[in-house]
Design a protein around this motif. Structure first.
Motif, PDB file in Angstrom:
ATOM      1  N   GLY A   1       0.801  -1.220   0.000  1.00 47.83           N
ATOM      2  CA  GLY A   1       0.000   0.000   0.000  1.00 47.83           C
ATOM      3  C   GLY A   1       0.832   1.267   0.000  1.00 47.83           C
TER       4      GLY A   1
ATOM      5  N   ASN B   1      -0.273   5.851   5.006  1.00 44.92           N
ATOM      6  CA  ASN B   1       0.231   4.969   6.067  1.00 44.92           C
ATOM      7  C   ASN B   1       1.376   4.092   5.576  1.00 44.92           C
ATOM      8  OD1 ASN B   1      -1.381   5.986   8.123  1.00 44.92           O
ATOM      9  ND2 ASN B   1      -3.136   4.776   7.437  1.00 44.92           N
TER      10      ASN B   1
ATOM     11  N   GLU C   1       2.603  -0.702  -4.482  1.00 45.84           N
ATOM     12  CA  GLU C   1       1.318  -0.017  -4.584  1.00 45.84           C
ATOM     13  C   GLU C   1       0.685  -0.480  -5.899  1.00 45.84           C
ATOM     14  OE1 GLU C   1      -1.010   2.081  -3.174  1.00 45.84           O
ATOM     15  OE2 GLU C   1      -1.924   1.748  -5.143  1.00 45.84           O
ATOM     16  N   LYS C   2      -0.555  -0.967  -5.824  1.00 40.16           N
ATOM     17  CA  LYS C   2      -1.154  -1.554  -7.033  1.00 40.16           C
ATOM     18  C   LYS C   2      -1.456  -0.508  -8.108  1.00 40.16           C
ATOM     19  CE  LYS C   2      -5.893  -1.759  -5.173  1.00 40.16           C
ATOM     20  NZ  LYS C   2      -6.541  -0.742  -5.981  1.00 40.16           N
TER      21      LYS C   2
ATOM     22  N   HIS D   1      -5.827   6.433  -3.863  1.00 36.35           N
ATOM     23  CA  HIS D   1      -7.142   6.123  -3.263  1.00 36.35           C
ATOM     24  C   HIS D   1      -7.435   7.078  -2.106  1.00 36.35           C
ATOM     25  CE1 HIS D   1      -7.907   3.002  -6.111  1.00 36.35           C
ATOM     26  NE2 HIS D   1      -6.630   2.678  -6.008  1.00 36.35           N
ATOM     27  N   THR D   2      -7.679   6.573  -0.904  1.00 31.72           N
ATOM     28  CA  THR D   2      -8.176   7.457   0.165  1.00 31.72           C
ATOM     29  C   THR D   2      -7.259   8.647   0.418  1.00 31.72           C
ATOM     30  OG1 THR D   2      -8.945   5.400   1.150  1.00 31.72           O
ATOM     31  CG2 THR D   2      -9.209   7.384   2.462  1.00 31.72           C
ATOM     32  N   SER D   3      -5.959   8.434   0.295  1.00 28.59           N
ATOM     33  CA  SER D   3      -5.019   9.491   0.688  1.00 28.59           C
ATOM     34  C   SER D   3      -4.994  10.701  -0.246  1.00 28.59           C
ATOM     35  CB  SER D   3      -3.610   8.910   0.838  1.00 28.59           C
ATOM     36  OG  SER D   3      -3.607   7.964   1.885  1.00 28.59           O
TER      37      SER D   3
ATOM     38  N   SER E   1     -10.244  15.716   3.120  1.00 31.32           N
ATOM     39  CA  SER E   1     -10.589  17.146   3.197  1.00 31.32           C
ATOM     40  C   SER E   1      -9.323  18.002   3.214  1.00 31.32           C
ATOM     41  CB  SER E   1     -11.413  17.438   4.454  1.00 31.32           C
ATOM     42  OG  SER E   1     -12.583  16.670   4.471  1.00 31.32           O
TER      43      SER E   1
ATOM     44  N   LEU F   1      -6.902  18.335   5.443  1.00 32.06           N
ATOM     45  CA  LEU F   1      -6.664  19.054   6.695  1.00 32.06           C
ATOM     46  C   LEU F   1      -5.694  18.287   7.577  1.00 32.06           C
ATOM     47  CD1 LEU F   1     -10.342  20.021   7.617  1.00 32.06           C
ATOM     48  CD2 LEU F   1      -8.637  21.382   6.384  1.00 32.06           C
TER      49      LEU F   1
ATOM     50  N   CYS G   1       0.272  -6.857  -4.973  1.00 34.90           N
ATOM     51  CA  CYS G   1       0.667  -8.069  -4.257  1.00 34.90           C
ATOM     52  C   CYS G   1      -0.515  -9.034  -4.352  1.00 34.90           C
ATOM     53  CB  CYS G   1       1.000  -7.754  -2.800  1.00 34.90           C
ATOM     54  SG  CYS G   1       1.395  -9.252  -1.886  1.00 34.90           S
TER      55      CYS G   1
ATOM     56  N   ARG H   1     -13.205   5.830   3.688  1.00 28.18           N
ATOM     57  CA  ARG H   1     -12.421   5.758   4.929  1.00 28.18           C
ATOM     58  C   ARG H   1     -12.346   4.299   5.380  1.00 28.18           C
ATOM     59  NH1 ARG H   1     -16.346   9.619   5.371  1.00 28.18           N
ATOM     60  NH2 ARG H   1     -15.700  11.773   5.696  1.00 28.18           N
TER      61      ARG H   1
ATOM     62  N   GLY I   1      -7.115   5.279  10.954  1.00 21.86           N
ATOM     63  CA  GLY I   1      -6.060   6.301  10.916  1.00 21.86           C
ATOM     64  C   GLY I   1      -6.483   7.537  10.175  1.00 21.86           C
TER      65      GLY I   1
ATOM     66  N   LEU J   1      -4.739  11.138   8.025  1.00 20.84           N
ATOM     67  CA  LEU J   1      -3.520  11.702   7.427  1.00 20.84           C
ATOM     68  C   LEU J   1      -2.696  12.357   8.530  1.00 20.84           C
ATOM     69  CD1 LEU J   1      -4.816  13.894   4.510  1.00 20.84           C
ATOM     70  CD2 LEU J   1      -3.201  12.042   4.210  1.00 20.84           C
ATOM     71  N   THR J   2      -3.396  13.129   9.374  1.00 26.29           N
ATOM     72  CA  THR J   2      -2.753  13.936  10.408  1.00 26.29           C
ATOM     73  C   THR J   2      -1.839  13.124  11.315  1.00 26.29           C
ATOM     74  OG1 THR J   2      -4.740  15.303  10.396  1.00 26.29           O
ATOM     75  CG2 THR J   2      -3.265  15.568  12.285  1.00 26.29           C
TER      76      THR J   2
HETATM   77  C1  LIG Z   1     -13.640  11.963   2.657  1.00 28.31           C
HETATM   78  C2  LIG Z   1     -12.449  11.836   3.547  1.00 28.31           C
HETATM   79  C3  LIG Z   1     -11.934  12.958   4.172  1.00 28.31           C
HETATM   80  C4  LIG Z   1     -10.821  12.834   4.996  1.00 28.31           C
HETATM   81  N1  LIG Z   1     -10.279  13.967   5.497  1.00 28.31           N
HETATM   82  C5  LIG Z   1      -9.174  13.888   6.264  1.00 28.31           C
HETATM   83  C6  LIG Z   1      -8.545  15.077   6.710  1.00 28.31           C
HETATM   84  O1  LIG Z   1      -8.934  16.176   6.352  1.00 28.31           O
HETATM   85  N2  LIG Z   1      -7.479  14.944   7.512  1.00 28.31           N
HETATM   86  C7  LIG Z   1      -6.999  13.725   7.894  1.00 28.31           C
HETATM   87  O2  LIG Z   1      -6.055  13.699   8.683  1.00 28.31           O
HETATM   88  N3  LIG Z   1      -7.537  12.576   7.431  1.00 28.31           N
HETATM   89  C8  LIG Z   1      -8.612  12.634   6.616  1.00 28.31           C
HETATM   90  N4  LIG Z   1      -9.167  11.502   6.106  1.00 28.31           N
HETATM   91  C9  LIG Z   1      -8.590  10.208   6.465  1.00 28.31           C
HETATM   92  C10 LIG Z   1      -7.378   9.870   5.606  1.00 28.31           C
HETATM   93  O3  LIG Z   1      -7.558  10.303   4.286  1.00 28.31           O
HETATM   94  C11 LIG Z   1      -7.164   8.352   5.629  1.00 28.31           C
HETATM   95  O4  LIG Z   1      -7.115   7.909   6.954  1.00 28.31           O
HETATM   96  C12 LIG Z   1      -5.854   7.957   4.973  1.00 28.31           C
HETATM   97  O5  LIG Z   1      -5.718   8.548   3.713  1.00 28.31           O
HETATM   98  C13 LIG Z   1      -5.787   6.442   4.840  1.00 28.31           C
HETATM   99  O6  LIG Z   1      -4.562   6.125   4.231  1.00 28.31           O
HETATM  100  P1  LIG Z   1      -4.154   4.641   3.934  1.00 28.31           P
HETATM  101  O7  LIG Z   1      -2.728   4.651   3.544  1.00 28.31           O
HETATM  102  O8  LIG Z   1      -4.528   3.777   5.074  1.00 28.31           O
HETATM  103  O9  LIG Z   1      -5.119   4.183   2.738  1.00 28.31           O
HETATM  104  P2  LIG Z   1      -5.008   4.499   1.164  1.00 28.31           P
HETATM  105  O10 LIG Z   1      -4.624   5.877   0.887  1.00 28.31           O
HETATM  106  O11 LIG Z   1      -6.269   4.030   0.522  1.00 28.31           O
HETATM  107  O12 LIG Z   1      -3.809   3.571   0.707  1.00 28.31           O
HETATM  108  C14 LIG Z   1      -3.906   2.166   0.635  1.00 28.31           C
HETATM  109  C15 LIG Z   1      -3.250   1.752  -0.662  1.00 28.31           C
HETATM  110  O13 LIG Z   1      -3.070   0.337  -0.686  1.00 28.31           O
HETATM  111  C16 LIG Z   1      -3.095  -0.066  -2.037  1.00 28.31           C
HETATM  112  N5  LIG Z   1      -3.329  -1.507  -2.091  1.00 28.31           N
HETATM  113  C17 LIG Z   1      -4.414  -2.175  -1.634  1.00 28.31           C
HETATM  114  N6  LIG Z   1      -4.267  -3.499  -1.850  1.00 28.31           N
HETATM  115  C18 LIG Z   1      -3.057  -3.688  -2.462  1.00 28.31           C
HETATM  116  C19 LIG Z   1      -2.340  -4.832  -2.943  1.00 28.31           C
HETATM  117  N7  LIG Z   1      -2.829  -6.063  -2.836  1.00 28.31           N
HETATM  118  N8  LIG Z   1      -1.122  -4.648  -3.531  1.00 28.31           N
HETATM  119  C20 LIG Z   1      -0.601  -3.384  -3.655  1.00 28.31           C
HETATM  120  N9  LIG Z   1      -1.257  -2.262  -3.208  1.00 28.31           N
HETATM  121  C21 LIG Z   1      -2.459  -2.414  -2.624  1.00 28.31           C
HETATM  122  C22 LIG Z   1      -4.248   0.759  -2.624  1.00 28.31           C
HETATM  123  O14 LIG Z   1      -4.164   0.872  -4.019  1.00 28.31           O
HETATM  124  C23 LIG Z   1      -4.091   2.096  -1.884  1.00 28.31           C
HETATM  125  O15 LIG Z   1      -3.419   3.072  -2.669  1.00 28.31           O
HETATM  126  C24 LIG Z   1     -10.251  11.571   5.240  1.00 28.31           C
HETATM  127  C25 LIG Z   1     -10.760  10.446   4.598  1.00 28.31           C
HETATM  128  C26 LIG Z   1     -11.836  10.576   3.737  1.00 28.31           C
HETATM  129  C27 LIG Z   1     -12.346   9.394   2.989  1.00 28.31           C
END
Ligand SMILES: Cc1cc2nc3c(=O)[nH]c(=O)nc-3n(C[C@H](O)[C@H](O)[C@H](O)COP(=O)(O)OP(=O)(O)OC[C@H]3O[C@@H](n4cnc5c(N)ncnc54)[C@H](O)[C@@H]3O)c2cc1C
Length: 502
Positions: free
Chosen positions: A11, A15, A34-35, A41-43, A47, A49, A174, A317, A353, A355-356
């Protein structure tokens, strides 16, 4: 023989990239796949912030809020080009939340976490006709949080990991991983080709796919349930002149932000709704559009209709399931699940989790993995600058230096570069001394030299990677402009392939 790493991370969201940077900086050999694209995606759908999360106080999430409040100050220093202070105005709605409750919340917000650069809260009065708010809003409250370029925060963490020796592979899925003879063996796929690597420990930072990855790719049982909660935003032309955000209270007790975005726009969001579809294809629904327009129209003088919307985006999320009835109330805190059996390679999965709090999450992840790596270096990221923050004096100073170096460059592009790249802009500019030396202009100030830099240093492959996540120029580019950029990228890719073969 397959390459053996200390840590393999699934991923490339915030995170995964944050854990990769922390681990690589402590001397571990790190592999991240990263696929799709980094932050695709979510990141990149947040918003945007870096905030303590005022409303989480209502859900008594004091641990999360304290950590997040303190991280604002840490991230302002680590990435001053990407993270910026912002004042937030909350128009008072006495029937929704009494003034004493808001004052108490803001008092806690001001003092719960360390605050050095950010100003405290205060009461404010709205003077019509200057106020962008409707005449029925006469007073409110103002407090500080920060804005961030979410996708670029991910990219700079991946860069930092790479600069400490990590191998970052995008467009690499993966497919499966198995424990074999004390290590993980990962089966990957890139460009239709299978490849394998080995790792002493595996981190599952697959975001919305975290549980699915455990069940389907590892054939194990997740320690926690995951709640997928969709959140959407709309981007409209700038609604008001002030460089301040608004936090709007709605009748359903939810809040919606209206945030100044890229000088010309206002970003309005977010929604919260249970999501059961495929996270790859999440998009805003007509109900969410109406909801966000209604909240905006209930507050601002400038009326909005769906025709005013320039762009929308949606994300999912990946929240740790705490069995709340209401999607808006599910905890935003993170949980790390360590799966390890005697003499077997560990698996650490990330649930939830923000971003912050990504940096603290990464530290907590490394703390859990420490027993498996005897001489692991101590934590180091709190005071380490992210790429672009090195020798950064101020936005204005860097803008002046760029203008001086590149004769004839327009002010908009200078500003965009400063905010996107910080002092790494010098690696982009190289020897260029005038606009003509920046190469082909694809439109809106995107020159070939910047595209080359993004391909070479930031894992950009397609026009979408560049326009949507790394530069945000997608809001201005036409389909034809983007096609010209894709043609250039295809030629560049073929050229690089030939060079590698030779
Ligand atoms: C609408 C919204 C508003 C938000 N606003 C805020 C904010 O203002 N401030 C804040 O602090 N947080 C905010 N958040 C929360 C924050 O965006 C998320 O907690 C954070 O981005 C999650 O990151 P992540 O790395 O866990 O997930 P992701 O960013 O989704 O990353 C996971 C990655 O894993 C990859 N992946 C999955 N399976 C595989 C595989 N088998 N092989 C290779 N890669 C794979 C995916 O392609 C993806 O890119 C918000 C979330 C949302 C949805």
């Amino acid at each position: 023989m397959h390459d053996l790493y200390d840590l393999a991370i699934i991923g490339g969201g915030i995170n995964g990239a944050g854990i990769a940077a922390d681990a690589a900086g402590r001397g571990l050999s790190v592999f991240l796949c990263e696929k799709d694209d980094l932050a695709s995606h979510t990141s990149s759908a947040s918003s945007k912030l870096i905030h303590g999360g005022l409303r989480y106080l209502e859900h008594k999430e004091f641990r999360l809020v304290r950590e997040a409040l303190a991280e604002r100050e840490v991230l302002l220093k680590k990435a001053p080009h990407l993270v910026h202070p912002m004042r937030f105005i909350m128009p008072h709605q006495p029937h929704l939340r009494p003034a004493w409750l808001i004052r108490a919340g803001l008092f806690i917000y001001d003092y719960l976490g360390k605050r050095e650069q950010l100003l405290g809260s205060e009461q404010v009065f709205f003077e019509s006709p200057d106020s962008p708010l409707k005449a029925n809003f006469s007073r409110g409250f103002e407090y500080s949080d920060c804005t961030v370029d979410d996708a670029r925060l991910v990219v700079v963490n991946a860069m930092q990991a790479h600069e400490h020796g990590a191998k970052i592979m995008t467009r690499t899925i993966c497919l499966s991983a198995q424990r074999m003879a004390g290590v993980w063996v990962l089966e990957l796929e890139k460009d239709g080709q299978r490849l394998w690597i080995k790792a002493k420990a595996l981190v599952n930072a697959a975001g919305p796919w975290v549980a699915q990855f455990i069940q389907q790719s590892l054939a194990l049982k997740p320690a926690y349930g995951i709640r997928l909660v969709q959140g959407s935003h709309i981007i409209v032309p700038k609604l008001y002149a002030q460089n301040k955000a608004f936090i709007l209270q709605n009748h359903d007790q939810r809040i919606v932000f209206a945030i100044p975005y890229l000088n010309q726009y206002t970003l309005i969001g977010t929604t919260d709704r249970e999501y059961t579809g495929d996270p790859n294809t999440v998009e805003i629904s007509p109900e969410e559009i109406n909801y966000l327009l209604d909240v905006s129209n209930a507050h601002f003088k400038t009326p909005l209709t769906a025709l005013d919307i320039i762009a929308t985006y949606s994300g999912v999320r990946p929240l740790c399931d705490d069995e709340s009835d209401n999607p808006a109330a599910v905890t935003r805190d993170y949980t790390l699940a360590l799966d390890v059996t005697l003499d077997e390679a560990p698996l650490l999965s990330v649930f939830g989790g923000k971003l912050t709090t990504y940096r603290k999450l990464a530290e907590a992840a490394l703390e859990q993995l420490k027993p498996f790596f005897g001489d692991l270096a101590p934590h180091w990221t709190e005071s380490a600058l992210l790429p672009g923050a090195e020798q950064f004096s101020s936005i204005d100073q860097l803008a002046t230096e760029i203008g001086y170096k590149i004769k004839g460059l327009d002010e908009y592009t200078i500003q965009r570069w400063v905010y996107a790249y910080g002092t790494r802009v010098w690696s982009l500019i190289k020897q260029a001394g005038s606009v003509h030396e920046l190469g082909l202009n694809f439109g809106h100030g995107l020159y070939a030299l910047e595209v080359d830099y993004l391909v070479e240093h930031e894992w950009a492959v397609s026009s979408e990677d560049i326009l949507k996540r790394r530069t945000k120029l997608y809001l201005q580019f036409s389909v034809d402009d983007a096609q010209q950029l894709d043609d250039y990228l295809t030629a560049l890719h073929e050229h690089r392939m030939k060079k590698n073969v030779a």
